[in-house]
Write a protein that holds these residues in place. Structure first.
Motif, mmCIF file in Angstrom:
data_model
loop_
_atom_site.group_PDB
_atom_site.id
_atom_site.type_symbol
_atom_site.label_atom_id
_atom_site.label_comp_id
_atom_site.label_asym_id
_atom_site.label_seq_id
_atom_site.Cartn_x
_atom_site.Cartn_y
_atom_site.Cartn_z
ATOM 1 N N VAL A 199 11.999 3.931 -4.523
ATOM 2 C CA VAL A 199 12.326 4.853 -3.429
ATOM 3 C C VAL A 199 11.730 6.222 -3.772
ATOM 4 C CG1 VAL A 199 14.200 5.944 -2.159
ATOM 5 C CG2 VAL A 199 14.431 3.563 -2.919
ATOM 6 N N TYR A 200 10.743 6.612 -3.031
ATOM 7 C CA TYR A 200 10.094 7.914 -3.242
ATOM 8 C C TYR A 200 11.074 9.007 -2.806
ATOM 9 C CZ TYR A 200 6.123 11.198 -3.175
ATOM 10 O OH TYR A 200 5.256 12.230 -3.418
ATOM 11 N N PRO A 201 11.192 10.113 -3.571
ATOM 12 C CA PRO A 201 12.276 11.071 -3.280
ATOM 13 C C PRO A 201 12.082 11.945 -2.030
ATOM 14 C CG PRO A 201 11.009 11.775 -5.212
ATOM 15 C CD PRO A 201 10.460 10.449 -4.814
ATOM 16 N N SER A 251 8.375 -2.520 -2.678
ATOM 17 C CA SER A 251 7.204 -2.027 -1.935
ATOM 18 C C SER A 251 6.526 -1.080 -2.908
ATOM 19 C CB SER A 251 7.665 -1.235 -0.715
ATOM 20 O OG SER A 251 8.324 -0.071 -1.157
ATOM 21 N N GLN A 252 5.503 -0.349 -2.432
ATOM 22 C CA GLN A 252 4.981 0.732 -3.262
ATOM 23 C C GLN A 252 5.798 1.998 -3.011
ATOM 24 O OE1 GLN A 252 2.063 -1.515 -3.156
ATOM 25 N NE2 GLN A 252 2.552 -1.393 -5.290
ATOM 26 N N ASP A 253 6.356 2.088 -1.807
ATOM 27 C CA ASP A 253 7.047 3.314 -1.386
ATOM 28 C C ASP A 253 8.089 2.923 -0.335
ATOM 29 O OD1 ASP A 253 7.810 5.748 -0.436
ATOM 30 O OD2 ASP A 253 5.833 6.390 0.247
ATOM 31 N N GLY A 260 0.798 -1.215 0.000
ATOM 32 C CA GLY A 260 0.000 0.000 0.000
ATOM 33 C C GLY A 260 0.830 1.264 0.000
ATOM 34 N N CYS A 261 0.165 2.401 -0.010
ATOM 35 C CA CYS A 261 0.867 3.672 -0.155
ATOM 36 C C CYS A 261 0.021 4.797 0.423
ATOM 37 C CB CYS A 261 1.112 3.907 -1.649
ATOM 38 S SG CYS A 261 2.013 5.428 -1.962
ATOM 39 N N ASN A 262 0.699 5.740 1.111
ATOM 40 C CA ASN A 262 -0.017 6.884 1.698
ATOM 41 C C ASN A 262 -0.095 8.076 0.752
ATOM 42 O OD1 ASN A 262 -0.385 5.434 3.988
ATOM 43 N ND2 ASN A 262 1.251 6.420 5.161
ATOM 44 N N HIS A 263 0.613 8.007 -0.385
ATOM 45 C CA HIS A 263 0.538 9.115 -1.337
ATOM 46 C C HIS A 263 -0.724 8.985 -2.183
ATOM 47 C CE1 HIS A 263 4.513 10.563 -0.404
ATOM 48 N NE2 HIS A 263 4.920 9.315 -0.419
ATOM 49 N N ARG A 264 -1.000 10.058 -2.894
ATOM 50 C CA ARG A 264 -2.161 10.031 -3.785
ATOM 51 C C ARG A 264 -1.768 10.665 -5.111
ATOM 52 N NH1 ARG A 264 -3.165 6.850 -0.534
ATOM 53 N NH2 ARG A 264 -4.952 6.677 0.855
ATOM 54 N N CYS A 265 -0.713 10.136 -5.737
ATOM 55 C CA CYS A 265 -0.291 10.664 -7.036
ATOM 56 C C CYS A 265 -1.497 10.595 -7.976
ATOM 57 C CB CYS A 265 0.871 9.852 -7.587
ATOM 58 S SG CYS A 265 2.276 9.825 -6.452
ATOM 59 N N SER A 266 -1.723 11.673 -8.728
ATOM 60 C CA SER A 266 -3.011 11.775 -9.418
ATOM 61 C C SER A 266 -3.145 10.787 -10.573
ATOM 62 C CB SER A 266 -3.222 13.208 -9.914
ATOM 63 O OG SER A 266 -2.194 13.574 -10.800
ATOM 64 N N PHE A 267 -2.003 10.215 -11.046
ATOM 65 C CA PHE A 267 -2.080 9.263 -12.164
ATOM 66 C C PHE A 267 -2.230 7.824 -11.690
ATOM 67 C CE2 PHE A 267 2.321 10.280 -11.136
ATOM 68 C CZ PHE A 267 2.829 9.025 -10.807
ATOM 69 N N CYS A 268 -2.240 7.599 -10.381
ATOM 70 C CA CYS A 268 -2.063 6.238 -9.853
ATOM 71 C C CYS A 268 -3.301 5.768 -9.097
ATOM 72 C CB CYS A 268 -0.851 6.250 -8.918
ATOM 73 S SG CYS A 268 -0.519 4.650 -8.159
ATOM 74 N N ILE A 269 -3.663 4.505 -9.291
ATOM 75 C CA ILE A 269 -4.817 3.974 -8.554
ATOM 76 C C ILE A 269 -4.382 2.900 -7.552
ATOM 77 C CG2 ILE A 269 -6.590 4.505 -10.276
ATOM 78 C CD1 ILE A 269 -6.259 1.532 -11.196
ATOM 79 N N ILE A 270 -3.060 2.773 -7.353
ATOM 80 C CA ILE A 270 -2.594 1.728 -6.437
ATOM 81 C C ILE A 270 -3.170 1.907 -5.022
ATOM 82 C CG2 ILE A 270 -0.515 0.939 -5.204
ATOM 83 C CD1 ILE A 270 0.840 0.749 -7.915
ATOM 84 N N PRO A 271 -3.168 3.131 -4.466
ATOM 85 C CA PRO A 271 -3.734 3.246 -3.109
ATOM 86 C C PRO A 271 -5.193 2.776 -3.043
ATOM 87 C CG PRO A 271 -2.455 5.195 -3.640
ATOM 88 C CD PRO A 271 -2.568 4.408 -4.909
ATOM 89 N N SER A 272 -5.955 3.006 -4.125
ATOM 90 C CA SER A 272 -7.356 2.556 -4.056
ATOM 91 C C SER A 272 -7.447 1.031 -4.199
ATOM 92 C CB SER A 272 -8.211 3.254 -5.117
ATOM 93 O OG SER A 272 -7.801 2.853 -6.401
ATOM 94 N N LYS A 295 0.722 15.675 -8.134
ATOM 95 C CA LYS A 295 0.772 15.563 -6.667
ATOM 96 C C LYS A 295 2.054 14.859 -6.222
ATOM 97 C CE LYS A 295 -3.911 16.191 -5.222
ATOM 98 N NZ LYS A 295 -5.011 15.951 -6.088
ATOM 99 N N ARG A 296 3.182 15.315 -6.824
ATOM 100 C CA ARG A 296 4.502 14.791 -6.473
ATOM 101 C C ARG A 296 5.359 15.960 -5.985
ATOM 102 N NH1 ARG A 296 5.558 9.267 -7.028
ATOM 103 N NH2 ARG A 296 7.708 9.834 -7.406
ATOM 104 N N PRO A 297 6.461 15.688 -5.243
ATOM 105 C CA PRO A 297 7.324 16.778 -4.785
ATOM 106 C C PRO A 297 7.919 17.533 -5.970
ATOM 107 C CG PRO A 297 8.084 14.629 -3.956
ATOM 108 C CD PRO A 297 6.952 14.367 -4.889
HETATM 109 S S1 SF4 Z 1 2.731 6.351 -7.859
HETATM 110 FE FE1 SF4 Z 1 3.726 5.286 -6.192
HETATM 111 S S2 SF4 Z 1 3.930 6.850 -4.596
HETATM 112 FE FE2 SF4 Z 1 2.365 7.584 -6.010
HETATM 113 S S3 SF4 Z 1 0.396 6.856 -5.169
HETATM 114 FE FE3 SF4 Z 1 1.105 5.341 -6.679
HETATM 115 S S4 SF4 Z 1 2.168 3.806 -5.446
HETATM 116 FE FE4 SF4 Z 1 2.025 5.676 -4.179
#
Ligand code: SF4
Length: 464
Positions: free
Chosen positions: A250-252, A205-207, A161-173, A294-296
């Motif tokens: 590795v998330y930056p 991992s995801q992050d 899982g992942c606590n980020h919410r990158c707008s292109f990604c549906i992995i957290p959901s 929604k990335r740094p």
């Molecule tokens: S792209 Fe990576 S860091 Fe961003 S929400 Fe998806 S799994 Fe998390």
């Protein structure tokens, strides 16, 4: 006479799709099936039921997963679906209404329940003497773990899982918020893998850099010493095993800087405590596009950090991934990305033209980039990076690289240096593998004699 478990007529076929994280899920399900006495068979004809572990990340992966389910239905007819696409059962049922069951990712219990329903477990005196259920601690104990990678490297999954919410990604959901495995559990699994002959661990991992944040960096004990459930402490523990340890995804975050000294540090045998290799997806270099993602977005700082990492660890390999043609990306913003490539001089780069993923927030952003423009930008991006990668590899000609041999085919040895992760990076082709008596899983020093855009070519020195 009691028959061995393998002839009880409970035969399971398995199709594994998707990323290394899905592969680890497949290994776990296969191991549990084996523990319970099921036979894993190689053909649809031999199988009593087929499990398909799917991927649902991007639309092409969804299509591939639906095709795989369709093939299993046509060839066998009794199919259990699991994995990321299992989070969208309606999509699966629409295409394949007759699948037996659908479960989501890491839901090992539900997959096994579905297998039990299709092929009820029978009492077997051999199988009933061994544990009926494995968990992460038991995985690989007594050699029961099934690995889908070659014997000498293994993926080590540290969290889900992942606590980020990158707008292109549906992995957290699909996979939920971050859940980290306790550090002692991960270190024990790594220890067992090392005992089983693994030479290289690929931490996934995801992050990876968020590891432990959900546990408040809980402290645990391994080999009589306290370790925090935290990326740096995990790396320090893994460095005790004398293996190659490679970090992926590795998330930056700023604290990534803390692990670079470990990459420069050597054990007594000369092995780096942590492979000088960082897989760190930057995704873009325009602050505005990064904000939309929604990335740094502090790109100047990223360049400064890369420079500092190289000062601390001159032989670090930096791999990254990027998305071109993100909704709203202007030509000027794409040019910023090309300039970033020139300045950052990254060693390995993967790139994708943005493709809308069903359910991703980015789909509702204005000004989508036309498909032909996306493809044209992707080609320019790859061309620019190819020149950089080629020059970086050419710089290695004349050096000696420590390599891990993956395969030997006649005279040719296929190996990887510290700069090459399996499947995604280049190779080192060893021209005199037979003469040097090389075997898969062996470390060798290779004199590099040539290079191209992806690979290195060389020979092992043979003493007369
Ligand atoms: S792209 Fe990576 S860091 Fe961003 S929400 Fe998806 S799994 Fe998390």
């Amino acid at each position: 006479m009691s028959e061995p478990a393998s002839s009880l007529g409970r035969k399971v076929g398995f199709v594994s799709l998707g990323c290394p994280k899905a592969l680890v899920d497949s290994e776990r399900i296969l191991t549990q099936l084996k523990v319970e006495g099921y036979d894993i068979v190689q053909t649809y004809d031999d199988a009593d039921v087929v499990v398909v572990n799917t991927c649902g990340f991007i639309d092409s992966a969804v299509a591939e997963s639906l095709d795989a389910i369709g093939e299993a239905m046509a060839e066998n007819g009794k199919v259990i679906v699991t994995g990321c696409l299992g989070k969208r059962p309606e999509q699966i049922r629409e295409a394949h209404p007759d699948v037996l069951a659908i479960t989501g990712p890491q839901d090992y219990g539900s997959v096994m329940a579905a297998v039990h329903a299709a092929l009820p477990p029978t009492h077997d005196p051999f199988v009933d003497l061994v544990p009926r259920r494995i968990d992460d601690n038991d995985m690989l104990q007594n050699g029961i773990g099934i690995k889908l990678t070659p014997k000498h490297y293994a993926y080590l999954k540290i969290s889900e899982g992942c606590n980020h919410r990158c707008s292109f990604c549906i992995i957290p959901s699909m996979r939920g918020d971050l859940v980290s495995r306790p550090v002692d559990e991960v270190l024990r699994e790594a220890e067992k893998l090392a005992m089983g002959g693994v030479k290289e661990l690929l931490v996934i991992s995801q992050d990876t850099s968020a590891y432990g944040v959900d546990t408040k960096y809980a402290e645990r004990t391994w080999r009589g010493k306290a370790y925090q459930t935290r990326m740096k402490a995990l790396c320090e523990g893994l460095s005790e095993l004398g293996l190659w340890t490679r970090l992926h995804y590795v998330y930056p975050y700023p604290h990534v800087d803390d692990i670079i000294p470990l990459m420069a540090d050597r054990n007594a045998d000369g092995l780096p405590k942590l492979l000088p290799y960082l897989d760190i997806p930057f995704q873009h270099a325009s602050p505005r596009v990064l904000k939309l993602m929604k990335r740094p977005g502090a790109v100047d700082k990223t360049l400064e950090r890369i420079q500092r990492w190289r000062e601390t660890c001159p032989d670090i390999t930096i791999r990254s991934t990027f998305i071109v043609g993100f909704p709203g990306e202007t030509e000027a913003e794409f040019e910023e990305l090309l300039e970033f490539l020139d300045e950052a001089q990254l060693d390995r780069v993967g790139a994708f033209a943005y493709s809308p993923v069903e359910g991703a927030a980015a789909n509702s952003l204005p000004d989508p980039v036309p498909e032909d423009v996306k493809q044209e930008r992707l080609a320019r991006f790859m061309e620019r990076q190819a020149t950089i990668s080629e020059a970086k590899l050419a710089d290695k000609v004349g050096s000696v690289q420590r390599c891990l041999v993956d395969a030997v085919d006649g005279d040719l040895g296929i190996a990887r240096s510290m700069a090459d992760a399996p499947e995604i990076d280049g190779l080192v082709q060893i021209q005199n593998a037979r003469e040097a008596g090389l075997q898969p899983g062996r470390f060798v020093d290779v004199a590099i004699m040539g290079s191209d855009e992806h690979d290195l070519y060389g020979e092992v020195e043979i003493d007369d």
